[in-house]
Design an enzyme around this catalytic site. Structure first.
Site, mmCIF file in Angstrom:
data_model
loop_
_atom_site.group_PDB
_atom_site.id
_atom_site.type_symbol
_atom_site.label_atom_id
_atom_site.label_comp_id
_atom_site.label_asym_id
_atom_site.label_seq_id
_atom_site.Cartn_x
_atom_site.Cartn_y
_atom_site.Cartn_z
ATOM 1 N N HIS A 86 0.853 -1.190 0.000
ATOM 2 C CA HIS A 86 0.000 0.000 0.000
ATOM 3 C C HIS A 86 0.885 1.235 0.000
ATOM 4 O O HIS A 86 1.824 1.340 0.791
ATOM 5 C CB HIS A 86 -0.914 0.037 1.226
ATOM 6 C CG HIS A 86 -1.771 1.268 1.234
ATOM 7 N ND1 HIS A 86 -2.963 1.340 0.544
ATOM 8 C CD2 HIS A 86 -1.581 2.494 1.790
ATOM 9 C CE1 HIS A 86 -3.471 2.545 0.680
ATOM 10 N NE2 HIS A 86 -2.658 3.269 1.435
ATOM 11 N N ASP A 165 -15.351 2.779 7.294
ATOM 12 C CA ASP A 165 -14.262 3.666 6.863
ATOM 13 C C ASP A 165 -14.699 4.505 5.671
ATOM 14 O O ASP A 165 -14.364 5.691 5.588
ATOM 15 C CB ASP A 165 -13.007 2.866 6.507
ATOM 16 C CG ASP A 165 -11.982 3.775 5.837
ATOM 17 O OD1 ASP A 165 -11.499 4.690 6.534
ATOM 18 O OD2 ASP A 165 -11.709 3.618 4.637
ATOM 19 N N ARG A 172 -14.545 13.019 6.578
ATOM 20 C CA ARG A 172 -13.256 13.671 6.870
ATOM 21 C C ARG A 172 -12.837 14.572 5.728
ATOM 22 O O ARG A 172 -12.281 15.648 5.928
ATOM 23 C CB ARG A 172 -12.184 12.605 7.145
ATOM 24 C CG ARG A 172 -12.382 11.910 8.489
ATOM 25 C CD ARG A 172 -11.495 10.678 8.595
ATOM 26 N NE ARG A 172 -10.117 10.985 8.326
ATOM 27 C CZ ARG A 172 -9.262 10.134 7.770
ATOM 28 N NH1 ARG A 172 -9.639 8.911 7.452
ATOM 29 N NH2 ARG A 172 -8.017 10.495 7.550
ATOM 30 N N SER A 187 -7.744 4.003 8.952
ATOM 31 C CA SER A 187 -8.475 3.933 7.687
ATOM 32 C C SER A 187 -7.754 2.989 6.707
ATOM 33 O O SER A 187 -8.357 2.065 6.147
ATOM 34 C CB SER A 187 -8.567 5.351 7.107
ATOM 35 O OG SER A 187 -8.961 5.338 5.768
ATOM 36 N N LYS A 191 -8.760 -1.460 5.885
ATOM 37 C CA LYS A 191 -9.011 -2.047 4.562
ATOM 38 C C LYS A 191 -7.998 -3.137 4.253
ATOM 39 O O LYS A 191 -8.344 -4.192 3.705
ATOM 40 C CB LYS A 191 -8.963 -0.943 3.489
ATOM 41 C CG LYS A 191 -10.198 -0.048 3.537
ATOM 42 C CD LYS A 191 -10.088 1.152 2.634
ATOM 43 C CE LYS A 191 -9.182 2.200 3.217
ATOM 44 N NZ LYS A 191 -9.331 3.559 2.737
#
Ligand code: URA
Length: 431
Positions: A86, A165, A172, A187, A191
């Protein structure tokens, strides 16, 4: 239904720097998901968290509660280790494209659930959608079959992956509460953990083109995410990487795919190749292949073979010509010297204004739009030499892109020392 807690009490508790118990955090996320906590209450709570922070245990509870709001996938029984990557997002960050097939060459499966771009950092799915026919939506059974066969899949996350989320992130985005380390870390990690990967490599960026411009804050974010992964039983390592200049020379969609294919053919810009190889080494080590040689697999065509199979498996044609922008505008160097700065954020915003990104969820992007750079930081340049080509289908977008590029390229007198900024600046592992 009688509620176990009161949202106002939890907002006030965070406002007054108190630590929330596990049951309170679980309740808050669950009640928000089912609509019993209003958007304005959740936004106020998020602002209190942004201002006053959370402890490690609270962040873990928040992450677990967001995972529990949806489905938890599992790749048990696949017969191969799974390792995902990620990135916290950057300008010209196309690394997932060459990286996923490269790691799969060595029998390590890569389940890569990706997103679309919003704002100045591009989205992996938008890039891949510039390949004619390619499809982002892949169901769980198909994903599993493709992982067993090809070894890599890059696709959209289903609606049931951490839905709490999704709702909180949308709030947000509109309430000035994105830049909070506990909220970003929970967050992202909710995931990634829900996705069911057994190990994870994080690319945490700092510099003008990144979420966290400051290196110390990026390091804190990386440490928080590594701790969350470790606590959840997902072996997690983070690389801290420089995002003060764009990655590679291409910033857009189709042009980033083309640059990724260059890397898969053994060429491409040195920084894109170096980061791809560095992340591949980390992923392969976590996948039980510490001695694998990713550079050889880029040079001898094995990674390209997996790429082509991966694109075809999702109905894309790896040989089809991709969209080209109808209009172009060349930015020239005004003086001789050395390219001292090439500001990532400005170039990312320019590509976005040219049509490569979207301002609102659901907008269409232009596949051919973007910024193609002709020089990298540290290169010698001559007055009148092209520094960048702006690409768009819509000529009317060029002036606003030029506006943001004002001052983005700094040419210093020849001989000026350009400080060395390696793309990989640090590494954070559990412990
Ligand atoms: N990406 C996410 O998924 N969540 C954040 O909060 C920030 C970046």
């Amino acid at each position: 239904m009688t509620e176990a807690f009161d949202a106002v009490d939890l907002i006030v508790a965070k406002r007054e720097h108190r630590v929330l118990e596990t049951a309170a955090i679980r309740w808050l996320v669950d009640a928000f998901t089912r609509g019993a906590v209003a958007d304005e209450q959740m936004s106020a709570w998020a602002m209190a968290v942004l201002l006053n922070g959370m402890e490690r245990r609270e962040i873990r509870d928040l992450t677990e509660a967001m995972i529990a709001s949806g489905e938890r996938m599992s790749f048990d029984g696949l017969g191969r280790p799974t390792v995902d990557k990620h990135s916290t997002g950057g300008v010209g960050d196309k690394i997932t494209l060459p990286l996923a097939p490269l790691v799969a060459v060595f029998g390590v499966a890569v389940p890569q659930l990706s997103g679309r771009g919003l704002g100045h950092t591009g989205g992996t799915l938008d890039k891949l959608e510039s390949i004619p026919g390619w499809r982002a939506d892949v169901g769980t059974a198909e994903m599993r079959a493709q992982l067993a066969d090809v070894g890599a899949v890059i696709c959209a996350a289903g609606a049931d992956l951490a839905p709490a989320d999704k709702r909180l992130y949308a709030l947000r985005d509109t309430t000035g509460t994105v830049e909070s380390i506990p909220l970003i870390a929970s967050s992202i990690m909710s995931k990634k953990i829900a996705e069911g990967t057994s190990a994870l490599v994080l690319d945490v960026k700092f510099g003008s083109g990144a979420f966290m411009t400051d290196r110390t804050r990026a390091e804190e974010l990386a440490r928080t995410m590594v701790d969350l992964g470790t606590d959840a039983g997902v072996e997690t390592v983070a690389l801290l990487t420089d995002m003060s200049v764009p990655l590679g020379l291409a910033v857009g969609n189709a042009i980033e795919v083309a640059e990724s294919v260059d890397v898969l053919a053994g060429g491409g810009p040195a920084d894109v190749r170096a980061l791809t190889v560095a992340l591949a080494r980390e992923m392969l080590a976590l996948g039980g292949q510490p001695d694998a040689d990713p550079e050889a697999a880029l040079d001898d065509g094995r990674a390209m073979d997996v790429w082509r199979r991966m694109i075809r498996a999702q109905d894309g044609d790896p040989d089809a010509p991709m969209a080209e922008a109808r209009e172009r505008h060349v930015v020239l160097a005004e003086s001789d010297g050395v390219l001292l700065e090439q500001d990532a954020k400005s170039i990312g915003v320019a590509a976005w204004r040219l049509g490569a990104g979207r301002a609102r969820q659901g907008e269409r992007v232009q596949h051919g739009a973007g910024v193609l750079l002709h020089a990298k930081r540290g290169d010698a340049v001559r007055a009148g030499q092209p520094l960048a080509t702006l690409l768009t289908d819509d000529e009317g977008r060029i002036p606003r892109a030029l506006e943001v590029l004002e001052g983005a390229h700094v040419v210093a007198p020849a001989g000026t020392a350009v400080p060395d900024r390696p793309v990989v600046a640090g590494r954070i592992a559990a412990g």
